[in-house]
Design a protein around this motif. Structure first.
Motif, PDB file in Angstrom:
ATOM      1  N   GLU A 173       0.787  -1.189  -0.077  1.00  0.00           N
ATOM      2  CA  GLU A 173       0.119   0.101   0.014  1.00  0.00           C
ATOM      3  C   GLU A 173       0.897   1.282  -0.145  1.00  0.00           C
ATOM      4  O   GLU A 173       1.934   1.258   0.410  1.00  0.00           O
ATOM      5  N   PHE A 174       0.375   2.090  -0.618  1.00  0.00           N
ATOM      6  CA  PHE A 174       1.022   3.398  -0.703  1.00  0.00           C
ATOM      7  C   PHE A 174       0.462   4.293  -1.032  1.00  0.00           C
ATOM      8  O   PHE A 174      -0.986   4.312  -1.304  1.00  0.00           O
ATOM      9  N   PHE A 175       0.748   5.910  -0.697  1.00  0.00           N
ATOM     10  CA  PHE A 175       0.042   7.052  -1.076  1.00  0.00           C
ATOM     11  C   PHE A 175       0.518   7.780  -2.127  1.00  0.00           C
ATOM     12  O   PHE A 175       1.814   8.089  -2.190  1.00  0.00           O
ATOM     13  N   LEU A 176      -0.167   8.464  -3.142  1.00  0.00           N
ATOM     14  CA  LEU A 176       0.307   9.643  -4.033  1.00  0.00           C
ATOM     15  C   LEU A 176      -0.278  10.890  -3.089  1.00  0.00           C
ATOM     16  O   LEU A 176      -1.145  10.963  -2.715  1.00  0.00           O
ATOM     17  N   ILE A 177       0.842  11.784  -3.092  1.00  0.00           N
ATOM     18  CA  ILE A 177       0.817  13.127  -2.258  1.00  0.00           C
ATOM     19  C   ILE A 177       1.269  13.909  -2.842  1.00  0.00           C
ATOM     20  O   ILE A 177       2.357  14.224  -3.563  1.00  0.00           O
ATOM     21  N   ASP A 178       0.461  15.398  -2.693  1.00  0.00           N
ATOM     22  CA  ASP A 178       1.212  16.732  -3.089  1.00  0.00           C
ATOM     23  C   ASP A 178       1.797  17.066  -1.984  1.00  0.00           C
ATOM     24  O   ASP A 178       1.272  17.468  -1.044  1.00  0.00           O
ATOM     25  N   ASP A 179       3.319  17.149  -2.146  1.00  0.00           N
ATOM     26  CA  ASP A 179       4.032  17.727  -1.073  1.00  0.00           C
ATOM     27  C   ASP A 179       4.543  19.083  -1.284  1.00  0.00           C
ATOM     28  O   ASP A 179       5.536  19.557  -0.782  1.00  0.00           O
ATOM     29  N   SER A 180       4.032  19.791  -2.231  1.00  0.00           N
ATOM     30  CA  SER A 180       4.745  21.052  -2.821  1.00  0.00           C
ATOM     31  C   SER A 180       4.506  22.112  -1.809  1.00  0.00           C
ATOM     32  O   SER A 180       5.058  23.172  -1.769  1.00  0.00           O
ATOM     33  N   THR A 181       3.596  21.897  -0.646  1.00  0.00           N
ATOM     34  CA  THR A 181       3.538  22.918   0.395  1.00  0.00           C
ATOM     35  C   THR A 181       3.459  22.110   1.813  1.00  0.00           C
ATOM     36  O   THR A 181       3.631  20.980   1.626  1.00  0.00           O
ATOM     37  N   ARG A 182       3.652  22.933   2.692  1.00  0.00           N
ATOM     38  CA  ARG A 182       3.829  22.137   4.096  1.00  0.00           C
ATOM     39  C   ARG A 182       2.656  21.366   4.572  1.00  0.00           C
ATOM     40  O   ARG A 182       2.687  20.529   5.179  1.00  0.00           O
ATOM     41  N   ASN A 183       1.318  21.672   4.035  1.00  0.00           N
ATOM     42  CA  ASN A 183       0.287  20.846   4.212  1.00  0.00           C
ATOM     43  C   ASN A 183       0.060  19.664   3.093  1.00  0.00           C
ATOM     44  O   ASN A 183      -0.246  19.950   1.968  1.00  0.00           O
ATOM     45  N   LEU A 184       0.349  18.366   3.673  1.00  0.00           N
ATOM     46  CA  LEU A 184       0.081  17.068   2.615  1.00  0.00           C
ATOM     47  C   LEU A 184      -1.190  17.043   2.232  1.00  0.00           C
ATOM     48  O   LEU A 184      -2.185  17.246   2.933  1.00  0.00           O
ATOM     49  N   GLN A 185      -1.120  16.778   0.894  1.00  0.00           N
ATOM     50  CA  GLN A 185      -2.711  16.788   0.335  1.00  0.00           C
ATOM     51  C   GLN A 185      -2.652  15.749  -0.891  1.00  0.00           C
ATOM     52  O   GLN A 185      -1.740  15.625  -1.305  1.00  0.00           O
ATOM     53  N   VAL A 186      -3.745  15.357  -1.405  1.00  0.00           N
ATOM     54  CA  VAL A 186      -4.009  14.470  -2.631  1.00  0.00           C
ATOM     55  C   VAL A 186      -3.820  15.133  -3.560  1.00  0.00           C
ATOM     56  O   VAL A 186      -4.077  16.208  -3.804  1.00  0.00           O
ATOM     57  N   PRO A 187      -2.809  14.728  -4.639  1.00  0.00           N
ATOM     58  CA  PRO A 187      -2.761  15.503  -5.860  1.00  0.00           C
ATOM     59  C   PRO A 187      -3.792  15.572  -6.602  1.00  0.00           C
ATOM     60  O   PRO A 187      -4.980  15.102  -6.667  1.00  0.00           O
ATOM     61  N   ALA A 188      -3.837  17.000  -7.347  1.00  0.00           N
ATOM     62  CA  ALA A 188      -4.700  17.213  -8.189  1.00  0.00           C
ATOM     63  C   ALA A 188      -4.877  16.113  -9.297  1.00  0.00           C
ATOM     64  O   ALA A 188      -4.020  15.682  -9.839  1.00  0.00           O
ATOM     65  N   SER A 189      -6.143  15.625  -9.832  1.00  0.00           N
ATOM     66  CA  SER A 189      -6.289  14.653 -10.939  1.00  0.00           C
ATOM     67  C   SER A 189      -5.655  15.391 -12.299  1.00  0.00           C
ATOM     68  O   SER A 189      -6.163  16.265 -12.402  1.00  0.00           O
ATOM     69  N   PRO A 190      -4.640  14.467 -12.864  1.00  0.00           N
ATOM     70  CA  PRO A 190      -4.424  15.099 -14.093  1.00  0.00           C
ATOM     71  C   PRO A 190      -5.416  14.971 -15.217  1.00  0.00           C
ATOM     72  O   PRO A 190      -5.306  15.801 -16.301  1.00  0.00           O
ATOM     73  N   ARG A 191      -6.509  14.429 -14.927  1.00  0.00           N
ATOM     74  CA  ARG A 191      -7.882  14.610 -16.075  1.00  0.00           C
ATOM     75  C   ARG A 191      -8.551  15.585 -15.658  1.00  0.00           C
ATOM     76  O   ARG A 191      -9.109  16.305 -16.585  1.00  0.00           O
ATOM     77  N   SER A 192      -8.986  15.808 -14.293  1.00  0.00           N
ATOM     78  CA  SER A 192      -9.999  16.918 -13.978  1.00  0.00           C
ATOM     79  C   SER A 192      -9.187  17.945 -13.273  1.00  0.00           C
ATOM     80  O   SER A 192     -10.136  19.156 -13.319  1.00  0.00           O
ATOM     81  N   GLY A 193      -8.402  17.949 -12.786  1.00  0.00           N
ATOM     82  CA  GLY A 193      -7.871  19.179 -12.055  1.00  0.00           C
ATOM     83  C   GLY A 193      -8.260  19.136 -10.783  1.00  0.00           C
ATOM     84  O   GLY A 193      -8.007  19.990  -9.908  1.00  0.00           O
ATOM     85  N   LYS A 194      -9.082  18.313 -10.309  1.00  0.00           N
ATOM     86  CA  LYS A 194      -9.671  18.468  -9.039  1.00  0.00           C
ATOM     87  C   LYS A 194      -8.816  17.396  -8.068  1.00  0.00           C
ATOM     88  O   LYS A 194      -8.495  16.616  -8.326  1.00  0.00           O
ATOM     89  N   ARG A 195      -9.271  17.804  -6.630  1.00  0.00           N
ATOM     90  CA  ARG A 195      -8.637  17.057  -5.485  1.00  0.00           C
ATOM     91  C   ARG A 195      -9.839  16.249  -4.711  1.00  0.00           C
ATOM     92  O   ARG A 195     -10.931  16.766  -4.436  1.00  0.00           O
ATOM     93  N   ARG A 196      -9.794  15.064  -4.717  1.00  0.00           N
ATOM     94  CA  ARG A 196     -10.822  14.341  -3.944  1.00  0.00           C
ATOM     95  C   ARG A 196     -10.382  14.060  -2.719  1.00  0.00           C
ATOM     96  O   ARG A 196      -9.697  13.111  -2.320  1.00  0.00           O
ATOM     97  N   LYS A 197     -10.858  14.715  -1.639  1.00  0.00           N
ATOM     98  CA  LYS A 197     -10.523  14.816  -0.236  1.00  0.00           C
ATOM     99  C   LYS A 197     -11.199  13.950   0.790  1.00  0.00           C
ATOM    100  O   LYS A 197     -11.932  13.935   1.310  1.00  0.00           O
ATOM    101  N   ALA A 198     -11.080  12.525   0.117  1.00  0.00           N
ATOM    102  CA  ALA A 198     -11.867  11.314   0.945  1.00  0.00           C
ATOM    103  C   ALA A 198     -11.411  10.016   0.475  1.00  0.00           C
ATOM    104  O   ALA A 198     -10.696   9.925  -0.665  1.00  0.00           O
ATOM    105  N   GLY A 199     -11.195   9.098   1.356  1.00  0.00           N
ATOM    106  CA  GLY A 199     -10.729   8.161   0.972  1.00  0.00           C
ATOM    107  C   GLY A 199     -11.968   7.423   0.369  1.00  0.00           C
ATOM    108  O   GLY A 199     -13.114   7.480   0.394  1.00  0.00           O
TER     109      GLY A 199
END
Length: 448
Positions: free
Chosen positions: A140-166
Motif C-alpha cells: 500500500e502507498f499514497f500519492l501525495i502533493d507535498d509542494s506545500t507544508r500541508n500534505l494533500q491529495v494530488p490534483a487529478s491530471p484528468r479533472s484538475g480536482k482533488r478528491r479529499k476523501a478515502g
C-alpha cells in the motif's frame, strides 16, 4: 552470470550509466553511479564499499560508536551481483540501469549484516527440510502533493480536482490517475516485477498493488524493494510524490505490506493443504511460530517512529496477537478459497519496512513453529479489536528493547545483524525526539 550481465548491456546500448546498489537495514539503496563503459570492472572484480554503509541511520549517517566504523578502521566489503541482473530504471530521464548487489567479506563469506543474506539464511533452512516458500506481497502507498507544508491529495491530471476523501475500491479514483498507473504497469513489465491488481484504499490518495506469488522468496523481496523504488521515482516524474510511509495523515488509515505465504514440498505439494478449509498441522505450527515471534519482531514490522501511529485499534491495522480464518481484524489471517491455495496472510507490517528483513522474520518465525511443532491458540471470531488479546508493542522504544532482549530472534538472525539494527534504531530514536512532527514527516515521506 557475468556473460548474461554483459550481454544485457550490449543489447541495450542506449544505457549510458548504471547504478550498483545494495539494501541497507532501512531498505535504502546504497551504492554508486558508474558509466556503462566501465561496468565490466564492477561485474568481474566486484564493487567495494565499507561494511558500515549497510548500517546507516535513516538520514544516511554513520552509527555512533558502531564497531564497524573507527574501531574496525571502516573496512570494506566486496559486493557481487545477486543474480537478478540489470533492471532498467524507468523513473529517470536518461536511459539507466540498476545492478542489485549483496555484500561479502574478502574471504567469500556472506556479510551477516546484509538483510538479503539474512533472508537467504532462512530460505536455506527451509531448503534443508525439503520445503520451498511461495510468497506474495501486497504493498500500500499514497500519492501525495507535498509542494506545500500541508500534505494533500494530488490534483487529478484528468479533472484538475482533488478528491479529499478515502475511496475504497473506486474505479473512478484509479482512472483519475490512469496515466500514472499505465506508466507504472509498463515500468513493472520492463523491470520484470510481477505487478497484478491495483485498487484504491481507505486513505487519501491511497492505493494497493498486489505482486504475484513467487516460489523464490529472495526474488519476491527483490520485487518489493525494486517496486518501492520505482513507485517513488515514477511519481516524481508525474509531478507528485509517492510514499510508503506508514501514516502520513492522522485521520486516515495507514499503509501496510501484507505478506502471503505457503510452503511446497519436494513434489510441489502445498504442505498447508489438507483438502479442506482448516489446513494441516504444519499450517497451525507455522501460525504458532508467527504468533510466538510477533511481539519480539514488531520492530521489523514497525521500524520507524511514525510506524506506531498506524498500529492503533480500529484502524485496519492489527494490534492484538491472534489468528483467524477469513478475518482481516487479526494479525494472522488464513484466507478462504481453494484448499490447494491454502496459505497464511501476515498483516502486521507497515509499508515502511525493509522487505528482506520483514520476510526473513515472518518465514523464520514460522519455521521455528514448525521445528518445535507448536500449536496455536484457538482461532478467534468476530472483531479482534474488541477482544482481550496479548498486544504487540505500542511504541518504538519498547519494540527495540523486545527485539534486543529476545531469545527467539537469534534463532532467525545473526547476532551481528541484531546488534547493528539495535544500534541504528537507538540512534534514530535519539535524533527523532529532537525533531518537530513536520520534520519527521519530511524525512519519512521520501525515504521509507
Amino acid at each position: 552470470m557475468d556473460t548474461h550481465i554483459r550481454n544485457w548491456l550490449r543489447k541495450n546500448p542506449e544505457v549510458r550509466t548504471i547504478r550498483v546498489a545494495a539494501s541497507d537495514l532501512n531498505g535504502q539503496a546504497r551504492g554508486k553511479r558508474v558509466p556503462a563503459r566501465f561496468a565490466d570492472k564492477a561485474i568481474e572484480g566486484g564493487t567495494r564499499f565499507p561494511l558500515s554503509v549497510l548500517n546507516l541511520d535513516i538520514w544516511g549517517e554513520d552509527i555512533d560508536d558502531s564497531p564497524l566504523v573507527f574501531e574496525a578502521g571502516d573496512a570494506d566489503g566486496v559486493l557481487w551481483p545477486t543474480g537478478r541482473g540489470f533492471v532498467p530504471m524507468p523513473w529517470l530521464e536518461a536511459p539507466s540501469a540498476l545492478l542489485p548487489l549483496w555484500m561479502y567479506h574478502d574471504s567469500g563469506k556472506p556479510y551477516a549484516g546484509d538483510p538479503r543474506h539474512a533472508l537467504n539464511t532462512v530460505v536455506q533452512r527451509y531448503k534443508a527440510r525439503g520445503l520451498t516458500p511461495v510468497v506474495a506481497m501486497e504493498l500500500e502507498f499514497f500519492l501525495i502533493d507535498d509542494s506545500t507544508r500541508n500534505l494533500q491529495v494530488p490534483a487529478s491530471p484528468r479533472s484538475g480536482k482533488r478528491r479529499k476523501a478515502g475511496e475504497i475500491l473506486s474505479i473512478r479514483l484509479i482512472d483519475q490517475f490512469d496515466r500514472f498507473f499505465t506508466d507504472l504497469y509498463d515500468a513493472c513489465e520492463a523491470m520484470d516485477i510481477p505487478a497484478d491488481t491495483v485498487i484504491s484504499e481507505a486513505g487519501l490518495g491511497q492505493f494497493e498493488m498486489n505482486l504475484m506469488h513467487c516460489d523464490d522468496a529472495l526474488r519476491a523481496a527483490d520485487d518489493a524493494w525494486l517496486f518501492k523504488m520505482l513507485v517513488k521515482g515514477l511519481a516524481r516524474r508525474h509531478g507528485f510524490a509517492a510514499s510508503f510511509m506508514a501514516k502520513p495523515y492522522p485521520d486516515y488509515s495507514g499503509s501496510g505490506m501484507h505478506t502471503h505465504f505457503s510452503l511446497l514440498d519436494e513434489d510441489g505439494n502445498n504442505v498447508f493443504d489438507d483438502g479442506g478449509p482448516k489446513g494441516t498441522d504444519t499450517l497451525r505450527h507455522a501460525i504458532a511460530g508467527c504468533m510466538n515471534g510477533m511481539y519480539d519482531s514488531t520492530l521489523l514490522f514497525a521500524p520507524h517512529m511514525n510506524s506506531y501511529d498506524r498500529l492503533v485499534p480500529g484502524s485496519h491495522a492489527p494490534t492484538g496477537i491472534a489468528w483467524a480464518y477469513e478475518n482481516r481484524t487479526t494479525a494472522i489471517r488464513v484466507p478462504s478459497g481453494s484448499p490447494a491455495a491454502r496459505r497464511i496472510e501476515h498483516r502486521v507490517a507497515g509499508g515502511d519496512v525493509n522487505p528482506y528483513l520483514t520476510l526473513a522474520v515472518i518465514l523464520g518465525a514460522a519455521l521455528t513453529g514448525i521445528e518445535d511443532a507448536k500449536d496455536p491458540p484457538e482461532p478467534v471470531k468476530g472483531n479482534a479489536y474488541a477482544l482481550d488479546l496479548p498486544r504487540i508493542p505500542g511504541d518504538w522504544p519498547t519494540a527495540v528493547a523486545a527485539f534486543e532482549k529476545s531469545t527467539l530472534m537469534p534463532r532467525i538472525f545473526d547476532p551481528e545483524l541484531i546488534r547493528n539494527l539495535v544500534l541504528t534504531k537507538t540512534q534514530e530514536i535519539h535524533y527523532m525526539n529532537e525533531l518537530t512532527p513536520a520534520e519527521r514527516v519530511e524525512i519519512y515521506l521520501d525515504t521509507v
